[in-house]
Design a protein around this motif. Sequence first.
Motif, PDB file in Angstrom:
ATOM      1  N   ALA A 284     -16.137  61.693   4.527  1.00 28.50           N
ATOM      2  CA  ALA A 284     -17.543  61.470   4.187  1.00 28.50           C
ATOM      3  C   ALA A 284     -17.728  59.971   4.038  1.00 28.50           C
ATOM      4  O   ALA A 284     -16.900  59.292   3.439  1.00 28.50           O
ATOM      5  CB  ALA A 284     -17.900  62.188   2.888  1.00 28.50           C
ATOM      6  N   PHE A 285     -18.796  59.435   4.594  1.00 28.90           N
ATOM      7  CA  PHE A 285     -19.030  57.998   4.487  1.00 28.90           C
ATOM      8  C   PHE A 285     -20.476  57.718   4.085  1.00 28.90           C
ATOM      9  O   PHE A 285     -21.392  58.483   4.391  1.00 28.90           O
ATOM     10  CB  PHE A 285     -18.695  57.288   5.804  1.00 28.90           C
ATOM     11  CG  PHE A 285     -19.624  57.608   6.952  1.00 28.90           C
ATOM     12  CD1 PHE A 285     -20.656  56.756   7.294  1.00 28.90           C
ATOM     13  CD2 PHE A 285     -19.444  58.763   7.703  1.00 28.90           C
ATOM     14  CE1 PHE A 285     -21.502  57.043   8.356  1.00 28.90           C
ATOM     15  CE2 PHE A 285     -20.283  59.066   8.763  1.00 28.90           C
ATOM     16  CZ  PHE A 285     -21.315  58.196   9.090  1.00 28.90           C
ATOM     17  N   TYR A 286     -20.648  56.628   3.364  1.00 32.44           N
ATOM     18  CA  TYR A 286     -21.981  56.224   2.922  1.00 32.44           C
ATOM     19  C   TYR A 286     -21.989  54.716   2.724  1.00 32.44           C
ATOM     20  O   TYR A 286     -20.942  54.062   2.671  1.00 32.44           O
ATOM     21  CB  TYR A 286     -22.383  56.956   1.640  1.00 32.44           C
ATOM     22  CG  TYR A 286     -21.493  56.695   0.437  1.00 32.44           C
ATOM     23  CD1 TYR A 286     -21.844  55.758  -0.530  1.00 32.44           C
ATOM     24  CD2 TYR A 286     -20.301  57.392   0.277  1.00 32.44           C
ATOM     25  CE1 TYR A 286     -21.025  55.529  -1.630  1.00 32.44           C
ATOM     26  CE2 TYR A 286     -19.480  57.170  -0.825  1.00 32.44           C
ATOM     27  CZ  TYR A 286     -19.854  56.237  -1.763  1.00 32.44           C
ATOM     28  OH  TYR A 286     -19.037  56.007  -2.845  1.00 32.44           O
ATOM     29  N   SER A 287     -23.187  54.163   2.612  1.00 37.10           N
ATOM     30  CA  SER A 287     -23.328  52.721   2.508  1.00 37.10           C
ATOM     31  C   SER A 287     -22.741  52.208   1.193  1.00 37.10           C
ATOM     32  O   SER A 287     -22.953  52.801   0.126  1.00 37.10           O
ATOM     33  CB  SER A 287     -24.814  52.323   2.589  1.00 37.10           C
ATOM     34  OG  SER A 287     -24.983  50.951   2.278  1.00 37.10           O
ATOM     35  N   SER A 288     -22.031  51.091   1.266  1.00 40.60           N
ATOM     36  CA  SER A 288     -21.467  50.486   0.064  1.00 40.60           C
ATOM     37  C   SER A 288     -22.550  49.913  -0.836  1.00 40.60           C
ATOM     38  O   SER A 288     -22.298  49.605  -1.997  1.00 40.60           O
ATOM     39  CB  SER A 288     -20.494  49.367   0.455  1.00 40.60           C
ATOM     40  OG  SER A 288     -21.150  48.379   1.243  1.00 40.60           O
ATOM     41  N   ARG A 289     -23.773  49.795  -0.312  1.00 42.23           N
ATOM     42  CA  ARG A 289     -24.880  49.256  -1.110  1.00 42.23           C
ATOM     43  C   ARG A 289     -25.681  50.349  -1.802  1.00 42.23           C
ATOM     44  O   ARG A 289     -26.653  50.065  -2.493  1.00 42.23           O
ATOM     45  CB  ARG A 289     -25.821  48.448  -0.208  1.00 42.23           C
ATOM     46  CG  ARG A 289     -25.160  47.270   0.476  1.00 42.23           C
ATOM     47  CD  ARG A 289     -26.146  46.533   1.360  1.00 42.23           C
ATOM     48  NE  ARG A 289     -25.516  45.414   2.039  1.00 42.23           N
ATOM     49  CZ  ARG A 289     -24.877  45.496   3.189  1.00 42.23           C
ATOM     50  NH1 ARG A 289     -24.786  46.670   3.797  1.00 42.23           N
ATOM     51  NH2 ARG A 289     -24.333  44.441   3.749  1.00 42.23           N
ATOM     52  N   ARG A 290     -25.284  51.581  -1.616  1.00 37.82           N
ATOM     53  CA  ARG A 290     -26.060  52.696  -2.170  1.00 37.82           C
ATOM     54  C   ARG A 290     -25.288  53.401  -3.267  1.00 37.82           C
ATOM     55  O   ARG A 290     -24.126  53.754  -3.095  1.00 37.82           O
ATOM     56  CB  ARG A 290     -26.393  53.690  -1.056  1.00 37.82           C
ATOM     57  CG  ARG A 290     -27.263  54.841  -1.527  1.00 37.82           C
ATOM     58  CD  ARG A 290     -27.865  55.568  -0.356  1.00 37.82           C
ATOM     59  NE  ARG A 290     -28.888  56.493  -0.782  1.00 37.82           N
ATOM     60  CZ  ARG A 290     -29.794  57.014   0.008  1.00 37.82           C
ATOM     61  NH1 ARG A 290     -29.812  56.661   1.276  1.00 37.82           N
ATOM     62  NH2 ARG A 290     -30.689  57.852  -0.436  1.00 37.82           N
ATOM     63  N   HIS A 291     -25.953  53.610  -4.418  1.00 41.14           N
ATOM     64  CA  HIS A 291     -25.303  54.309  -5.522  1.00 41.14           C
ATOM     65  C   HIS A 291     -25.400  55.820  -5.284  1.00 41.14           C
ATOM     66  O   HIS A 291     -26.492  56.351  -5.072  1.00 41.14           O
ATOM     67  CB  HIS A 291     -25.979  53.953  -6.841  1.00 41.14           C
ATOM     68  CG  HIS A 291     -25.309  54.573  -8.029  1.00 41.14           C
ATOM     69  ND1 HIS A 291     -24.119  54.086  -8.531  1.00 41.14           N
ATOM     70  CD2 HIS A 291     -25.629  55.653  -8.787  1.00 41.14           C
ATOM     71  CE1 HIS A 291     -23.751  54.828  -9.564  1.00 41.14           C
ATOM     72  NE2 HIS A 291     -24.655  55.778  -9.727  1.00 41.14           N
TER      73      HIS A 291
ATOM     74  N   LEU B 219     -22.057  66.305  -5.988  1.00 42.42           N
ATOM     75  CA  LEU B 219     -21.829  67.747  -5.908  1.00 42.42           C
ATOM     76  C   LEU B 219     -21.495  68.178  -4.481  1.00 42.42           C
ATOM     77  O   LEU B 219     -20.692  69.099  -4.271  1.00 42.42           O
ATOM     78  CB  LEU B 219     -23.062  68.502  -6.405  1.00 42.42           C
ATOM     79  CG  LEU B 219     -23.309  68.447  -7.915  1.00 42.42           C
ATOM     80  CD1 LEU B 219     -24.644  69.097  -8.255  1.00 42.42           C
ATOM     81  CD2 LEU B 219     -22.178  69.136  -8.671  1.00 42.42           C
ATOM     82  N   PHE B 220     -22.090  67.506  -3.492  1.00 41.48           N
ATOM     83  CA  PHE B 220     -21.790  67.830  -2.095  1.00 41.48           C
ATOM     84  C   PHE B 220     -20.327  67.502  -1.774  1.00 41.48           C
ATOM     85  O   PHE B 220     -19.640  68.287  -1.112  1.00 41.48           O
ATOM     86  CB  PHE B 220     -22.734  67.063  -1.170  1.00 41.48           C
ATOM     87  CG  PHE B 220     -22.461  67.269   0.285  1.00 41.48           C
ATOM     88  CD1 PHE B 220     -22.475  68.540   0.844  1.00 41.48           C
ATOM     89  CD2 PHE B 220     -22.193  66.190   1.110  1.00 41.48           C
ATOM     90  CE1 PHE B 220     -22.221  68.736   2.198  1.00 41.48           C
ATOM     91  CE2 PHE B 220     -21.943  66.370   2.468  1.00 41.48           C
ATOM     92  CZ  PHE B 220     -21.960  67.643   3.003  1.00 41.48           C
ATOM     93  N   LEU B 221     -19.835  66.353  -2.257  1.00 44.32           N
ATOM     94  CA  LEU B 221     -18.429  66.014  -2.041  1.00 44.32           C
ATOM     95  C   LEU B 221     -17.515  67.053  -2.683  1.00 44.32           C
ATOM     96  O   LEU B 221     -16.504  67.453  -2.103  1.00 44.32           O
ATOM     97  CB  LEU B 221     -18.121  64.636  -2.614  1.00 44.32           C
ATOM     98  CG  LEU B 221     -18.645  63.418  -1.869  1.00 44.32           C
ATOM     99  CD1 LEU B 221     -18.047  62.148  -2.467  1.00 44.32           C
ATOM    100  CD2 LEU B 221     -18.331  63.482  -0.386  1.00 44.32           C
ATOM    101  N   GLU B 222     -17.883  67.488  -3.885  1.00 43.24           N
ATOM    102  CA  GLU B 222     -17.080  68.506  -4.561  1.00 43.24           C
ATOM    103  C   GLU B 222     -17.068  69.801  -3.754  1.00 43.24           C
ATOM    104  O   GLU B 222     -16.038  70.477  -3.652  1.00 43.24           O
ATOM    105  CB  GLU B 222     -17.637  68.752  -5.964  1.00 43.24           C
ATOM    106  CG  GLU B 222     -17.452  67.563  -6.903  1.00 43.24           C
ATOM    107  CD  GLU B 222     -18.127  67.791  -8.247  1.00 43.24           C
ATOM    108  OE1 GLU B 222     -18.743  68.862  -8.444  1.00 43.24           O
ATOM    109  OE2 GLU B 222     -18.043  66.895  -9.111  1.00 43.24           O
TER     110      GLU B 222
ATOM    111  N   ALA C  95     -15.643  55.204   2.585  1.00 44.61           N
ATOM    112  CA  ALA C  95     -15.152  56.433   3.222  1.00 44.61           C
ATOM    113  C   ALA C  95     -14.289  57.217   2.248  1.00 44.61           C
ATOM    114  O   ALA C  95     -13.419  56.664   1.584  1.00 44.61           O
ATOM    115  CB  ALA C  95     -14.353  56.104   4.478  1.00 44.61           C
ATOM    116  N   VAL C  96     -14.558  58.524   2.170  1.00 47.11           N
ATOM    117  CA  VAL C  96     -13.828  59.413   1.263  1.00 47.11           C
ATOM    118  C   VAL C  96     -13.273  60.582   2.076  1.00 47.11           C
ATOM    119  O   VAL C  96     -14.044  61.290   2.733  1.00 47.11           O
ATOM    120  CB  VAL C  96     -14.751  59.959   0.155  1.00 47.11           C
ATOM    121  CG1 VAL C  96     -13.973  60.852  -0.799  1.00 47.11           C
ATOM    122  CG2 VAL C  96     -15.424  58.809  -0.597  1.00 47.11           C
TER     123      VAL C  96
END
Length: 302
Positions: free
Chosen positions: A273-280, A287-290, A157-158
């Motif tokens: 923003a959250f994403y799987s810890s298994r995904r790079h 760029l989306f986070l930025e 999570a960011v």
Amino acid sequence: MDPRKFSDLVIFNRVAEERSFTAAARSLGVTQSAVSQTVKRLEADLGIRLLSRSTRSIAPTAAGERLLATLAPVIAEIDAEIDDLEQLREEPGGRLRVTCGKHAADTLVWPAFSRLIAAHPEIDGELSVENRHVDIVAERFDVGIRLREDLEMDMVAVPVGPHLRAVVVGAPRYLDSCDPPHTPRDVSAHRCIGFRNAGGTLSPWSFEKDGHAETVKVSPSLIVNDGDALVGAASAGMGLAYMLEDLAAPFLNDGLLVEVLADWCPPFPGYHAFYSSRRHPTRAFTLFLESLRAETSATTSK
């Protein structure tokens, strides 16, 4: 295939390309002895000689040539694919699938998402707006946007959005007809408008003051599952409503709604923003986070 045998085949292919154990060892970053022993082991496993050796040169045998005819194109294709994947780290192209709720989409995600796609048309973007808890792994989303308290434990999570604040509001005509609440517990004596969240449960009314947190479970006389309907019902004088401040702000400014219990409603951490810890993360994701952070900075600086 035994993983060790595949490694042995790669080393054999490099020796055949270089026509030298020493040159192959140098390019692979290992010792000449290790390369020689690997080829000997491969030949022993196969029961056939693959290389002809002399004091001056090394050359594939007929069996070695036959093996190389199949092996070399496969290794070259794998190397090319790896190069392409490494390129994806630098180039933002590819697919970007994002999921979020309506409030997050309206206030944060859509402005950032649309700006990113406009700047990088090579990205194939998809934004799914729905007020339910999406399993981003099962449904193949790259990233989701939620409040921190709603995230699963195995997700990265960011923080991407500004702090938020909830408010309790009512229409002037409703508040004129009764004694406004002075503490959270006073809410139970009022007509309340409940909000049914994505999980099907009623959202609790959470308060905090001077380090003391209190949650009130209201018994609503009206229940909705849409933010616009929540604001509309409160503005129509149907009772008190608990909602995010930016939903109520235009109506508060116009005098259609009045806030109560303001000193019990401090700000809290906003969207993540959250994403799987298994995904790079891909370059498009970065760029989306930025873009999300830039949207947050632009909003908070106004």
